[in-house]
Design an enzyme around this catalytic site. Structure first.
Site, short mmCIF file in Angstrom:
data_model
loop_
_atom_site.label_atom_id
_atom_site.label_comp_id
_atom_site.label_asym_id
_atom_site.label_seq_id
_atom_site.Cartn_x
_atom_site.Cartn_y
_atom_site.Cartn_z
N ALA A 16 0.83 -1.21 0.00
CA ALA A 16 0.00 0.00 0.00
C ALA A 16 0.85 1.25 0.00
O ALA A 16 0.48 2.27 0.58
CB ALA A 16 -0.93 -0.02 1.21
N ARG A 22 -2.96 8.57 -10.65
CA ARG A 22 -4.17 8.82 -11.45
C ARG A 22 -5.37 9.21 -10.59
O ARG A 22 -6.42 9.56 -11.12
CB ARG A 22 -4.46 7.61 -12.33
CG ARG A 22 -3.48 7.55 -13.50
CD ARG A 22 -4.06 6.82 -14.67
NE ARG A 22 -3.94 5.37 -14.52
CZ ARG A 22 -4.88 4.51 -14.83
NH1 ARG A 22 -6.04 4.92 -15.27
NH2 ARG A 22 -4.68 3.22 -14.67
N ASN A 237 -7.54 2.39 -9.61
CA ASN A 237 -6.44 3.23 -10.08
C ASN A 237 -6.85 4.68 -10.28
O ASN A 237 -6.00 5.56 -10.30
CB ASN A 237 -5.85 2.64 -11.37
CG ASN A 237 -5.16 1.30 -11.09
OD1 ASN A 237 -4.42 1.17 -10.12
ND2 ASN A 237 -5.43 0.32 -11.90
N ARG A 343 -30.85 15.38 15.36
CA ARG A 343 -29.40 15.49 15.54
C ARG A 343 -28.95 14.59 16.70
O ARG A 343 -29.78 14.01 17.40
CB ARG A 343 -29.02 16.95 15.76
CG ARG A 343 -29.19 17.77 14.47
CD ARG A 343 -29.10 19.25 14.74
NE ARG A 343 -27.86 19.59 15.42
CZ ARG A 343 -27.67 20.73 16.09
NH1 ARG A 343 -28.67 21.61 16.18
NH2 ARG A 343 -26.53 20.98 16.68
N ALA A 390 -46.80 24.42 16.70
CA ALA A 390 -45.99 24.89 15.56
C ALA A 390 -45.14 26.08 15.99
O ALA A 390 -45.59 26.93 16.75
CB ALA A 390 -46.91 25.29 14.42
C1 UD1 Z 1 -0.20 -4.99 -10.58
C2 UD1 Z 1 0.46 -6.22 -11.24
C3 UD1 Z 1 -0.40 -6.68 -12.39
C4 UD1 Z 1 -1.79 -7.01 -11.89
C5 UD1 Z 1 -2.40 -5.81 -11.15
C6 UD1 Z 1 -3.67 -6.25 -10.45
C7 UD1 Z 1 2.87 -5.95 -10.89
C8 UD1 Z 1 4.15 -5.58 -11.53
N1 UD1 Z 1 1.79 -5.86 -11.67
O1 UD1 Z 1 -0.21 -3.96 -11.55
O2 UD1 Z 1 0.17 -7.83 -13.01
O3 UD1 Z 1 -2.63 -7.38 -12.99
O4 UD1 Z 1 -1.52 -5.31 -10.13
O5 UD1 Z 1 -4.30 -5.17 -9.80
O6 UD1 Z 1 2.85 -6.31 -9.73
N2 UD1 Z 1 2.90 -0.70 -4.57
C9 UD1 Z 1 3.76 -0.48 -3.54
N3 UD1 Z 1 5.04 -0.09 -3.82
C10 UD1 Z 1 5.49 0.06 -5.09
C11 UD1 Z 1 4.59 -0.17 -6.15
C12 UD1 Z 1 3.29 -0.55 -5.86
O7 UD1 Z 1 3.40 -0.61 -2.38
O8 UD1 Z 1 6.67 0.39 -5.25
C13 UD1 Z 1 1.53 -1.08 -4.25
C14 UD1 Z 1 0.54 -0.01 -4.70
O9 UD1 Z 1 0.28 0.90 -3.65
C15 UD1 Z 1 -0.70 -0.82 -5.04
C16 UD1 Z 1 -0.14 -2.18 -5.42
O10 UD1 Z 1 1.19 -2.24 -4.95
O11 UD1 Z 1 -1.55 -0.95 -3.92
C17 UD1 Z 1 -0.18 -2.44 -6.92
O12 UD1 Z 1 0.62 -1.47 -7.56
P1 UD1 Z 1 0.17 -0.85 -8.95
O13 UD1 Z 1 1.21 0.11 -9.39
O14 UD1 Z 1 -1.22 -0.36 -8.85
O15 UD1 Z 1 0.25 -2.14 -9.89
P2 UD1 Z 1 -0.55 -2.40 -11.22
O16 UD1 Z 1 0.07 -1.61 -12.31
O17 UD1 Z 1 -1.98 -2.22 -10.96
CA CA Z 2 -3.31 -1.24 -9.35
#
Ligand code: UD1
Ligand code: CA
Length: 465
Positions: A16, A22, A237, A343, A390
């Site tokens: 997380a 985005r 996203n 309230r 009232a």
């Molecule tokens: C990722 C998967 C993809 C999958 C999708 C499903 C990878 C490379 N790709 O893509 O195959 O289909 O999720 O939803 O894993 N996060 C971190 N630290 C980081 C990067 C990300 O904690 O350095 C966390 C983000 O906060 C997020 C999660 O990991 O909660 C997923 O990261 P995100 O960048 O959204 O991955 P996707 O491109 O969605």
């Molecule tokens: Ca994602």
């Protein structure tokens, strides 16, 4: 090859740390509310219910805010200072997982913090699917796989590799089987694989998905676990995704309520948060919103536009259109509204009625009492069978302090009475319409406090020049 046994501790690692650019938000993505709670709440709830022994949360962007939002002591916070990819994020959890058991042997459930629709049962099933394999990952077949990672299968139906949409060629993009982003992986082996990752890809990140591909190349088998309900794979996203996930969580709860005997006439135009209890035979019209710690009894009727938060309604309560109940307690058989506002700490005792444009705050309205039109009742205790006319106002605030008003059983408070608190209207007492009552009215007495009427005969109205 590690042999997964059922006795290996099950730990969850929730990723997380990402900003979620985005979302176009200054704050961390996982704190955006979905169905009344931060997005991350739903993921943590699923992990807890799946029976994880330990839950590690990898935070980075807005880490302090995220920690503050979840004060529970069953979480272990891990910081990823720079967001170098999902593989790098999981690697940060390694020292904490290594503390488990003798050799750090564990089954690690990896869940992304932006997938609030995941269910506990799915996480459990995924952990079970990993037994007998090196690991397991959840997949779904989607008509529109969008930007999700594509799953390339081996001939035996296990994983071969995962290709991110950004790195995929046309043939790979045509694959509709996607990586849901939920995995059950063996520790410490997964951490050895993570150390081998490189950033040689379109996004220049350390992909967790590549570590699974490397394990397969090393001869390990990774089970593909199809999701019964592909909505669980839904990752947020942007804010359009957020709206969809919010709707889905509300609708899941409304489907459960309907199955249990609640009528929801137009679920698509109704918002009932998970956690809200509603009794059977209650009928809910369009545009109703029920949120927070709310309980609605059996056989109630909630008309259009009722907005109810943190409130308790007993059985057979009728809420007429466009009423707001916030922190209220309503006993059986009461009627509220239309256009009423209750309230916090408003209590309606059985069979009492509050009508249009009546506001209550910290006020108890006794059994069978009525305040039918245009009144403000604050810091008041009203007995049984009283009638509030009232336009009655409890003048409870002197500019510095709040004061109490007491109205006895069977009292009749005439229209447009100003009750200057602290003041008491006795049992069976009456106040004359238009009175400003500044002194107590004894039991059974009439209190009148207004100028005597004077009539001027033959009065000529001024004329326009
Ligand atoms: C990722 C998967 C993809 C999958 C999708 C499903 C990878 C490379 N790709 O893509 O195959 O289909 O999720 O939803 O894993 N996060 C971190 N630290 C980081 C990067 C990300 O904690 O350095 C966390 C983000 O906060 C997020 C999660 O990991 O909660 C997923 O990261 P995100 O960048 O959204 O991955 P996707 O491109 O969605
Ligand atoms: Ca994602």
């Amino acid at each position: 090859m590690p042999t997964p046994e059922i006795t290996r501790p099950l730990v969850a690692v929730v990723l997380a740390a990402g900003q979620g650019t985005r979302m176009r938000s200054a704050g961390p993505k996982v704190l955006h509310p979905v169905a009344g709670r931060p997005m991350l709440h739903w993921v943590l709830r699923a992990a807890r219910r799946a029976g994880c022994e330990k839950i590690l949360v990898v935070v980075g962007h807005g880490a302090d805010d995220v920690r503050r939002a979840f004060p529970g002591d069953d979480l272990v916070w891990v910081e990823q200072r720079r967001q170098l990819g999902t593989g790098h994020a999981l690697a940060q959890a390694q020292p904490h997982v290594a503390e488990l058991g003798e050799r750090g042997d564990a089954t690690v459930l990896v869940v992304y913090g932006d997938v609030p629709l995941v269910r506990a049962a799915t996480l459990k099933n995924l952990a079970a699917a990993a037994a007998g394999h090196w690991g397991a990952m959840a997949i779904a077949d989607l008509a529109d796989p969008g930007r999700l990672g594509r799953v390339i299968e081996s001939e035996g139906g296990d994983l071969e590799r995962i290709v991110e949409a950004a790195d995929a060629g046309p043939a790979e993009l045509a694959v509709t089987r996607i990586n849901a982003g939920l995995y059950a992986l063996p520790a410490p082996a997964i951490f050895d694989q993570l150390r081998r990752l490189d950033t040689d890809n379109a996004q220049g990140e350390l992909y967790l998905t590549d570590a699974l591909g490397h394990a397969v190349t090393d001869g390990e088998r990774i089970a593909l676990h199809p999701l019964e309900d592909p909505s669980e794979a839904f990752g947020i996203n942007d804010r359009a995704d957020l709206a969809k996930a919010h709707r889905e969580l509300l609708e899941r709860h409304m489907r459960r309520l309907m199955a249990a005997g609640v009528t929801i006439l137009e679920p698509a135009r109704t918002a009932i948060e998970p956690g809200v209890r509603v009794g059977a035979e209650t009928v809910i019209h369009a545009g109703v919103s029920l949120s927070g710690d709310t309980e609605v009894g059996e056989g109630c009727l909630l008309h259009q536009g009722a907005w109810i938060r943190d409130s308790r309604l007993a059985g057979g309560v009728v809420v007429e259109p466009y009423s707001v109940l916030d922190g209220a307690e309503v006993a059986g058989g009461c009627t509220v509204g239309p256009f009423a506002r209750l309230r916090p700490a408003s209590v309606l005792e059985s069979g009492s009625r509050v009508g249009n444009f009546v506001e209550l705050k910290k006020t108890r309205l006794g059994a069978g009492s009525k305040a039918s039109h245009l009144a403000y009742l604050g810091d008041a205790t009203i007995g049984d069978g009283a009638n509030i006319g009232a336009g009655v106002i409890t003048c409870n605030y002197d500019g510095a302090e709040k004061h109490e008003t007491e109205i006895g059983d069977g009292a009749f408070v005439g229209s447009d009475t100003m009750l200057v608190a602290p003041v008491r209207v006795g049992r069976g007492a009456t106040t004359g319409a238009g009175s400003t009552i500044t002194a107590d009215v004894p039991d059974g007495a009439l209190g009148v406090a207004r100028a005597r009427q004077r009539n001027i005969a033959g009065w000529k109205r001024p004329k326009k020049k």
